[in-house]
Design an enzyme around this catalytic site. Sequence first.
Site, PDB file in Angstrom:
ATOM      1  CB  SER A 659       0.081  47.005  28.687  1.00  7.23           C
ATOM      2  OG  SER A 659       1.321  46.321  28.695  1.00  7.23           O
ATOM      3  CE  LYS A 702       4.079  49.147  29.068  1.00 12.15           C
ATOM      4  NZ  LYS A 702       2.666  48.880  29.349  1.00 12.15           N
TER       5      LYS A 702
END
Lengths: 814, 269
Positions: A659, A702
């Site tokens: 990611s 996040k």
Amino acid sequence: MTVKQLEADRLYQRCDPEQFDFNTTEEVENLSEVIGQPRAVDAVRFGLGIQHKGYNLFALGPTGTGKHALVQRYTTEHAAMASLPPDWCYINNFQQPHEPRALRMPPGRGVELERNMEQLVEDLHHVIPTAFESDEYRTRTQAIEEEHNEKREKALQRIQSTAEQKKIALIQTPTGFTLAPMEKGEALSPEEYEKLPEDERKRIEKDTEELHEQLRQMLLEVPNWQKEVRNRMSELNREIAASAVVHLIDALRETYRDFPKVIKYLDEVAQDVIENFRHFLHLEGEKHGMQFPGAGLAQDEREMDMDMRYRINAFMTHEGHDGAPVIYEDHPSYNNLIGRVEHRAELGTLITDFTMIRPGALHRANGGYLILDAHKVLMQPFAWESLKRALQAEEIRIESLAQLMSLISTVSLEPEPIPLDIKVILLGEPYLYYLLSNLDPEFNELFKVAVDFDYRMDRSPENQQLYARLIGTLVRKESLRHFDCSAVARVIEYCARRLEDSEKLLIHTHSLTDILREADYWATQHQHGTVTKDDVQHAIDARIYRVDRIREHLQEEIRRGTLLIDTAGTKAGQVNGLSVLDLGNFMFGRPSRITARVRMGDSNVVDIEREVELGGPIHSKGVFILSALLGARYLPDRPLAFSASLVFEQSYGEVEGDSASAAELYALLSALADTPIHQSLAVTGSVNQQGEIQPIGGVNEKIEGFFDICNVRGLTGEQGVIIPGANIMHLMLREDVCKAVEAGKFAIYAIDTIDDGIELLTGIAAGERDGQGVFPDGSVNRRVEDTLIRYAQTMQAYASKGDQGNSTQQLVFP
Amino acid sequence: MPAAEHAAIRHIVTTVDASETGHRALETAVRLAAVMGAELEGVFVEDINLIRMSGLPFLREVRVWSLAEEAISAPRMQRELRTLARYAERMLAQAAKKMGVPWSFQVWRGRAEATSLSRAFSADILSLGRVSALVSSRAWATARPRTRQPRETVSSICVLFSDSEQAIRAVTTACFLAKDMDAPLNVILPDIQADKMIALKEKARILLDAHEQPARFVKITGTDIQSLGQAAGLSGISILITEAEHALLQQAGLERCLEALFCPVLLVR
């Protein structure tokens, strides 16, 4: 460019309590059907309905998705319509006692037979002694004895008479008989004998010898006579015993006239009773020593041992039950599945018999359904193999583990196997199913029906209504306070957040039940009559608070400057990446500084995490992909002449996942282009070889992780997070984040390609190749390519100088 | 029961040997001694004839079971008799200890005749099993077929009753034994005139009532053993109790009685 700056309403899919037509869950009907599992329900129905061998079921799905409840429910419904399975009994095998025979009986008749046989034994204990104490028996035995005695007496008398005539007496000695001359009622002594005339002595000796021979012949006959008496006594005993037994057995024969195997067994019992009638006579032990096998046992115990021969082990009965059995075995050990033969200690040895055979779960479920936890079965030694063997052979064979492993060589019981007609349903995690499916060749043959449980369902308006009913059902089941509609809505939102998908609902009932219980607790603490939205929120916050110590510490270190994260300014070759830390039951986002350094080199991008073995394979894959992208995107027809290194600064643990590959690429491009990146932005996303941004996991965490840092330092309005466009549907951000976005103090950008993010991060356009394949001047891509060309040319120059063979020429660095 | 009749029985002598009647005679004597609190003396009879004939050169002994033959020597005969005597003593000791009866033992060497034995011992009661070494028709009494039959119970205890003090003691002894063994009791009455019979029977009944012991009265129709057997009937006689000088014993002979009845005989003095 397809950059979307997301509005606040895109960041959180609210559940409107107004859609519900109830005030509290008290008004909501219980859910009667299973929601969100149409595939599983279909599979269960199919698996239960099909009757061929091998169509056992494996219910796969995460724990807490209701596998057991659904399977139990449908199995129970199915079983209720099925017929009761037969009873099974174990009976003594009179010919080979260590191989007890199995006897199948109609339901309920097994116990009846057991009781009848117990009654028979009790009756035999009365009838047989009575028969042997009867006048008839006594008279007939005495007659046989008298006859024998007379025979002996006559034989002796003949010898005695003959001897008396010859003045010789037959005398009994301590160990036998002898013949001695007598005079006036006394035996002659040797002195007296010597005084007799010689012819008298000769006569005496001759007569004694003749009589002696007659005596010997008679004594030779005695054992034959005794044997004849024994035979006649045995015959008489059998006859008397038979007369006592036959009418009792005949009564049972009539009862079970439709069962040939029972009739055969009764015949064997009758025969055995006749052979062993002495057992029923309650004889005392020999006075001169221990004579009976099992000496030392009380008389009662020896009687029990013999009575046992005629007992029935009603091994598996279904008296009082309806329909086929549905059994869940919580501890599926080998013995608990297959059954076992118990032993008891007696005089220092272990003994057993057919009455000590005990059923296992397979027996209890025979004719019906057995539900097992797959993990537990696999964890128990030999359980999985024995289950497969039973299903393959369609019979249950009870063997001790010690015998199976040849650890012992003593003879134990080998009960006749019982035919198996069963449907087994295994419950397990998906990985178990796939492991078994790939590695165990028998698994696919025996468990042909996969019941695949989903952990989520669409968050449609209809499903939200059903979800509300599910909440109501669980509230009642757990005896909780009822939830008002706002609380229900909040729960629904929470479950979507748990799933990281605003368009889906989590149907993990365990998780749902937990939050309901905790909300109920807080409602109690707040003295609310019903659970409100605030109670639910309090439960959510409290839950996070309980486990977010590490996140708090990390953020504190970032705030204190121990962990270096910039949230303002610009820097070349440095970008804020985002990762998540998964602590099992809690996940949170953590910004990480990703830096890239480049120089002329031999075209390798060094992933420092990988070099020091802190990078996992997926992370390495991401780096390789961006390396390939670089090569293909810039100078596809020239060799690349740069080396680069990428690192997660201040990361000392394992890094996995791709990611951050987009962020790494941005750092690299920034370094190559020598173009600074805004540190007020953070990036997350995976990049493919085409330069497309792929979705990632943990997007909410996040974003919130970076937001928290910016929030503490003070939101400037320039901060934000760049996420893949494909992750928009997964957004269920916290309220404070949404409010900040709404107020324009924070931004969320969604991009689809790597170029989309370049301008956001650098403020300079990425640039596209024109018709001549050239990037526009001043664009980031142009700068990158120019740097790579320069490196390549320099490398080429160095290489040329080297080819000229002037080994003494020094390389001059520009 | 009058104390005198019970208290006077202090000494019981019994023959002890391995024969069946010997076992029963011992068991009967032990029970009686226990019930009456008497001392028990066991006697093993060493037949003098066996000693006398040992040493005859042509004599051979045939063993019952192995059919082996061996010459008879005096030392061997004595050794075997001693072995038998020790066995008999052990049997006595076991039986007496079991019932808690004081006991003593002796070996008596003499003519193995019941009459001789009867004269040799002056016990209150003499319990006799098989005495003679002369082979009787029941020589294999211990070797009967080992078919398992129901446990043998005492079929009946018979007591010969007459108008004498010893007969009264015999009836008393019979009552104790019958009660202890839970056995039926037959009182055998002599063949006498009717009026005397009634008086005798009444006398016996008084004695029986005093002991609360039911009994069957049977009249014997002769003075031989067959008459006695007929009187006992189908049940047979397990134990015969009589005064030592009863007319029937005098007439038929003690040895004949022992041989014919094949049961222990208790002589009461």
